[in-house]
Scaffold this motif. Structure first.
Motif, PDB file in Angstrom:
ATOM      1  N   TYR A  20     -34.005  47.088 -43.431  1.00 31.47           N
ATOM      2  CA  TYR A  20     -34.151  48.270 -42.595  1.00 31.47           C
ATOM      3  C   TYR A  20     -33.257  49.408 -43.097  1.00 31.47           C
ATOM      4  O   TYR A  20     -33.714  50.546 -43.258  1.00 31.47           O
ATOM      5  CB  TYR A  20     -33.805  47.919 -41.151  1.00 31.47           C
ATOM      6  N   GLN A  21     -31.992  49.101 -43.359  1.00 29.34           N
ATOM      7  CA  GLN A  21     -31.051  50.118 -43.836  1.00 29.34           C
ATOM      8  C   GLN A  21     -31.480  50.687 -45.187  1.00 29.34           C
ATOM      9  O   GLN A  21     -31.370  51.891 -45.432  1.00 29.34           O
ATOM     10  CB  GLN A  21     -29.634  49.522 -43.941  1.00 29.34           C
ATOM     11  N   LYS A  22     -32.005  49.810 -46.024  1.00 26.72           N
ATOM     12  CA  LYS A  22     -32.447  50.231 -47.347  1.00 26.72           C
ATOM     13  C   LYS A  22     -33.637  51.183 -47.236  1.00 26.72           C
ATOM     14  O   LYS A  22     -33.663  52.241 -47.877  1.00 26.72           O
ATOM     15  CB  LYS A  22     -32.832  49.005 -48.175  1.00 26.72           C
ATOM     16  N   VAL A  23     -34.619  50.818 -46.423  1.00 23.74           N
ATOM     17  CA  VAL A  23     -35.822  51.650 -46.263  1.00 23.74           C
ATOM     18  C   VAL A  23     -35.491  52.946 -45.525  1.00 23.74           C
ATOM     19  O   VAL A  23     -36.053  53.999 -45.829  1.00 23.74           O
ATOM     20  CB  VAL A  23     -36.921  50.865 -45.517  1.00 23.74           C
ATOM     21  N   LEU A  24     -34.561  52.866 -44.583  1.00 23.37           N
ATOM     22  CA  LEU A  24     -34.179  54.039 -43.799  1.00 23.37           C
ATOM     23  C   LEU A  24     -33.630  55.141 -44.700  1.00 23.37           C
ATOM     24  O   LEU A  24     -33.886  56.334 -44.477  1.00 23.37           O
ATOM     25  CB  LEU A  24     -33.139  53.645 -42.744  1.00 23.37           C
ATOM     26  N   LYS A  25     -32.887  54.744 -45.727  1.00 21.23           N
ATOM     27  CA  LYS A  25     -32.272  55.713 -46.648  1.00 21.23           C
ATOM     28  C   LYS A  25     -33.203  56.086 -47.802  1.00 21.23           C
ATOM     29  O   LYS A  25     -32.919  56.999 -48.565  1.00 21.23           O
ATOM     30  CB  LYS A  25     -30.972  55.131 -47.193  1.00 21.23           C
ATOM     31  N   ASN A  26     -34.309  55.359 -47.907  1.00 22.44           N
ATOM     32  CA  ASN A  26     -35.262  55.588 -48.990  1.00 22.44           C
ATOM     33  C   ASN A  26     -36.125  56.810 -48.691  1.00 22.44           C
ATOM     34  O   ASN A  26     -36.326  57.171 -47.546  1.00 22.44           O
ATOM     35  CB  ASN A  26     -36.153  54.342 -49.145  1.00 22.44           C
ATOM     36  N   GLU A  27     -36.642  57.437 -49.736  1.00 21.69           N
ATOM     37  CA  GLU A  27     -37.525  58.584 -49.570  1.00 21.69           C
ATOM     38  C   GLU A  27     -38.993  58.179 -49.595  1.00 21.69           C
ATOM     39  O   GLU A  27     -39.874  59.028 -49.470  1.00 21.69           O
ATOM     40  CB  GLU A  27     -37.255  59.618 -50.680  1.00 21.69           C
ATOM     41  N   ASP A  28     -39.258  56.914 -49.745  1.00 20.92           N
ATOM     42  CA  ASP A  28     -40.630  56.415 -49.857  1.00 20.92           C
ATOM     43  C   ASP A  28     -41.268  56.324 -48.458  1.00 20.92           C
ATOM     44  O   ASP A  28     -40.984  55.406 -47.693  1.00 20.92           O
ATOM     45  CB  ASP A  28     -40.619  55.040 -50.533  1.00 20.92           C
ATOM     46  N   SER A  29     -42.150  57.266 -48.151  1.00 20.99           N
ATOM     47  CA  SER A  29     -42.786  57.309 -46.824  1.00 20.99           C
ATOM     48  C   SER A  29     -43.666  56.097 -46.569  1.00 20.99           C
ATOM     49  O   SER A  29     -43.740  55.600 -45.433  1.00 20.99           O
ATOM     50  CB  SER A  29     -43.618  58.586 -46.673  1.00 20.99           C
ATOM     51  N   SER A  30     -44.345  55.628 -47.583  1.00 25.64           N
ATOM     52  CA  SER A  30     -45.235  54.480 -47.399  1.00 25.64           C
ATOM     53  C   SER A  30     -44.441  53.224 -47.045  1.00 25.64           C
ATOM     54  O   SER A  30     -44.878  52.410 -46.227  1.00 25.64           O
ATOM     55  CB  SER A  30     -46.076  54.245 -48.654  1.00 25.64           C
ATOM     56  N   ALA A  31     -43.267  53.066 -47.659  1.00 20.48           N
ATOM     57  CA  ALA A  31     -42.408  51.918 -47.349  1.00 20.48           C
ATOM     58  C   ALA A  31     -41.908  52.017 -45.897  1.00 20.48           C
ATOM     59  O   ALA A  31     -41.845  51.009 -45.179  1.00 20.48           O
ATOM     60  CB  ALA A  31     -41.224  51.858 -48.311  1.00 20.48           C
ATOM     61  N   LYS A  32     -41.576  53.222 -45.470  1.00 18.16           N
ATOM     62  CA  LYS A  32     -41.116  53.432 -44.090  1.00 18.16           C
ATOM     63  C   LYS A  32     -42.251  53.174 -43.105  1.00 18.16           C
ATOM     64  O   LYS A  32     -42.030  52.583 -42.039  1.00 18.16           O
ATOM     65  CB  LYS A  32     -40.588  54.856 -43.936  1.00 18.16           C
ATOM     66  N   TYR A  33     -43.447  53.627 -43.464  1.00 16.18           N
ATOM     67  CA  TYR A  33     -44.610  53.402 -42.603  1.00 16.18           C
ATOM     68  C   TYR A  33     -44.884  51.911 -42.441  1.00 16.18           C
ATOM     69  O   TYR A  33     -45.102  51.422 -41.329  1.00 16.18           O
ATOM     70  CB  TYR A  33     -45.834  54.101 -43.214  1.00 16.18           C
ATOM     71  N   GLU A  34     -44.833  51.186 -43.554  1.00 17.17           N
ATOM     72  CA  GLU A  34     -45.114  49.748 -43.534  1.00 17.17           C
ATOM     73  C   GLU A  34     -44.088  48.996 -42.693  1.00 17.17           C
ATOM     74  O   GLU A  34     -44.443  48.147 -41.866  1.00 17.17           O
ATOM     75  CB  GLU A  34     -45.111  49.210 -44.970  1.00 17.17           C
ATOM     76  N   LEU A  35     -42.812  49.332 -42.888  1.00 14.77           N
ATOM     77  CA  LEU A  35     -41.763  48.642 -42.128  1.00 14.77           C
ATOM     78  C   LEU A  35     -41.789  49.070 -40.652  1.00 14.77           C
ATOM     79  O   LEU A  35     -41.568  48.244 -39.758  1.00 14.77           O
ATOM     80  CB  LEU A  35     -40.386  48.928 -42.732  1.00 14.77           C
ATOM     81  N   ASN A  49     -38.841  53.427 -34.089  1.00 12.08           N
ATOM     82  CA  ASN A  49     -38.829  54.826 -33.689  1.00 12.08           C
ATOM     83  C   ASN A  49     -38.071  55.690 -34.701  1.00 12.08           C
ATOM     84  O   ASN A  49     -38.513  56.805 -35.033  1.00 12.08           O
ATOM     85  CB  ASN A  49     -38.201  54.962 -32.298  1.00 12.08           C
ATOM     86  N   ARG A  50     -36.948  55.192 -35.194  1.00 16.03           N
ATOM     87  CA  ARG A  50     -36.157  55.964 -36.161  1.00 16.03           C
ATOM     88  C   ARG A  50     -36.944  56.205 -37.442  1.00 16.03           C
ATOM     89  O   ARG A  50     -36.911  57.298 -38.010  1.00 16.03           O
ATOM     90  CB  ARG A  50     -34.850  55.233 -36.488  1.00 16.03           C
ATOM     91  N   LEU A  51     -37.655  55.200 -37.894  1.00 19.28           N
ATOM     92  CA  LEU A  51     -38.467  55.343 -39.098  1.00 19.28           C
ATOM     93  C   LEU A  51     -39.648  56.283 -38.846  1.00 19.28           C
ATOM     94  O   LEU A  51     -39.955  57.151 -39.683  1.00 19.28           O
ATOM     95  CB  LEU A  51     -38.976  53.977 -39.566  1.00 19.28           C
ATOM     96  N   LEU A  52     -40.282  56.123 -37.711  1.00 12.55           N
ATOM     97  CA  LEU A  52     -41.441  56.959 -37.385  1.00 12.55           C
ATOM     98  C   LEU A  52     -41.039  58.419 -37.223  1.00 12.55           C
ATOM     99  O   LEU A  52     -41.800  59.327 -37.572  1.00 12.55           O
ATOM    100  CB  LEU A  52     -42.099  56.448 -36.100  1.00 12.55           C
TER     101      LEU A  52
END
Length: 269
Positions: A20-35, A49-52
Motif C-alpha cells: 500500500y505504501q509503495k503504491v501510494l507513493k507511486n505515480e502509476d495510476s493503473s497500479a493505484k486503481y488496481e490496489l 479512499n486515499r488511493l481513489l
C-alpha cells in the motif's frame, strides 16, 4: 501452531501495508486503481479512499471513470464522512446520468444527508436537505429496492421536524401564561403546525395548544374583543373534541370550556 499462525498474519499485514505504501507513493495510476479496487472489495475503505482520491481526477472521461467515481463516493460513505459522500454522489449522478449505479448512488446520496441530520432540538438545515433528496428519490424510483428504506427514513426525519415544531408551540404556550404578548404567537404557531403537518402524531397536542392559547387570549382581552375571541376558543375546543373525543387533554379542556361558557353567559346577560 499458534505462533506460526500469528507469524503468518503478521507477514500478510506487513506485506499488505508495504504494498500500500509503495503504491501510494507511486505515480502509476493503473497500479493505484488496481490496489484501490482490491482494498475496496476487502472492505478496507479508508486506504481505498486515499488511493481513489489521488486517481479520481485522472480517470475523468475514461472508461473506468464511472467505476472509480462510484467507489470514491461510496468509500467516503463507508468511512462515515457523510458530507463528502453526499457531495461525491451528487457529482457521480451529474457525470453519469445513464449509469447502472445511478439509482443506488441517488439513494446513498440521500442517506448521506440523512446521517447528517442532528437531534431534533438543533438546527434542521441538514434534515431539510435530506428530506428533499429522499423525496426526490421516492418520486423518481417508486419501484426501487431502496424505496421502502427511503420512506422509513423520510418519515423519521419528518417526525423529527414535527417534534421540534411542536416543542416551540408548547414553549410559546408555557411562556404566554406569564407574558400575554406570547399568546398570539402561540395561536399562530399551533395553526401553522396543523397546516404544515396535517397527519402528524402531534396533531392532538397542537389542537389542544391552540385551544389553550385561544382561551387565555379571549379571557384576557378587552370587552370589545372578548365575545368574538371566546367564540374562537369554543371552535378550537370543538375541533379538539371532534378529532379526539377521548383526548388525553379532555378533562383540562372541559374545565376550560366551563370557564368560556360562563364568560359567554355574562355577555348574553
Amino acid at each position: 501452531m499458534r505462533q506460526l499462525l500469528s507469524l503468518l498474519v503478521f507477514v500478510v499485514i506487513f506485506s499488505s501495508c508495504s504494498e500500500y505504501q509503495k503504491v501510494l507513493k507511486n505515480e502509476d495510476s493503473s497500479a493505484k486503481y488496481e490496489l484501490a479496487e482490491k482494498l475496496y472489495n476487502a472492505k478496507d475503505y479508508k486506504k481505498a479512499n486515499r488511493l481513489l482520491e489521488q486517481i479520481a481526477p485522472k480517470y475523468v472521461g475514461k472508461p473506468q471513470g464511472e467505476r472509480v467515481m462510484f467507489f470514491f463516493a461510496d468509500s467516503y460513505f463507508k468511512i462515515g464522512d457523510y458530507n463528502l459522500a453526499g457531495y461525491q454522489f451528487e457529482r457521480f449522478i451529474k457525470s453519469y446520468p445513464k449509469s447502472e449505479k445511478l439509482q443506488e448512488a441517488a439513494f446513498l446520496g440521500a442517506q448521506s444527508y440523512y446521517e447528517l441530520s442532528p437531534k431534533y432540538s438543533l438546527d434542521q438545515t441538514d434534515t431539510d436537505k435530506a428530506l428533499v433528496k429522499l423525496q426526490n428519490f421516492i418520486n423518481t424510483y417508486p419501484n426501487s429496492e431502496f424505496f421502502e428504506r427511503a420512506n422509513i427514513m423520510a418519515k423519521e426525519l419528518t417526525t423529527k421536524k414535527e417534534k421540534k415544531a411542536i416543542e416551540i408551540v408548547a414553549q410559546y404556550n408555557k411562556i404566554s401564561a406569564f407574558d400575554f404578548s406570547f399568546l398570539t404567537p402561540a395561536i399562530s404557531g399551533a395553526e401553522n403546525f396543523l397546516s404544515d403537518f396535517p397527519g402528524s402524531i402531534y396533531r392532538e397536542d397542537a389542537l389542544f395548544y391552540k385551544f389553550n392559547a385561544s382561551t387565555n387570549f379571549a379571557i384576557n382581552s378587552f370587552d370589545s374583543k372578548k365575545a368574538e375571541r371566546l367564540q374562537s376558543a369554543k371552535v378550537a375546543y370543538n375541533n379538539l373534541k371532534k378529532y379526539y373525543p377521548e383526548s388525553k387533554y379532555l378533562k383540562k379542556a372541559d374545565d376550560m370550556m366551563q370557564t368560556i361558557n360562563k364568560e359567554l353567559e355574562n355577555f348574553s346577560k
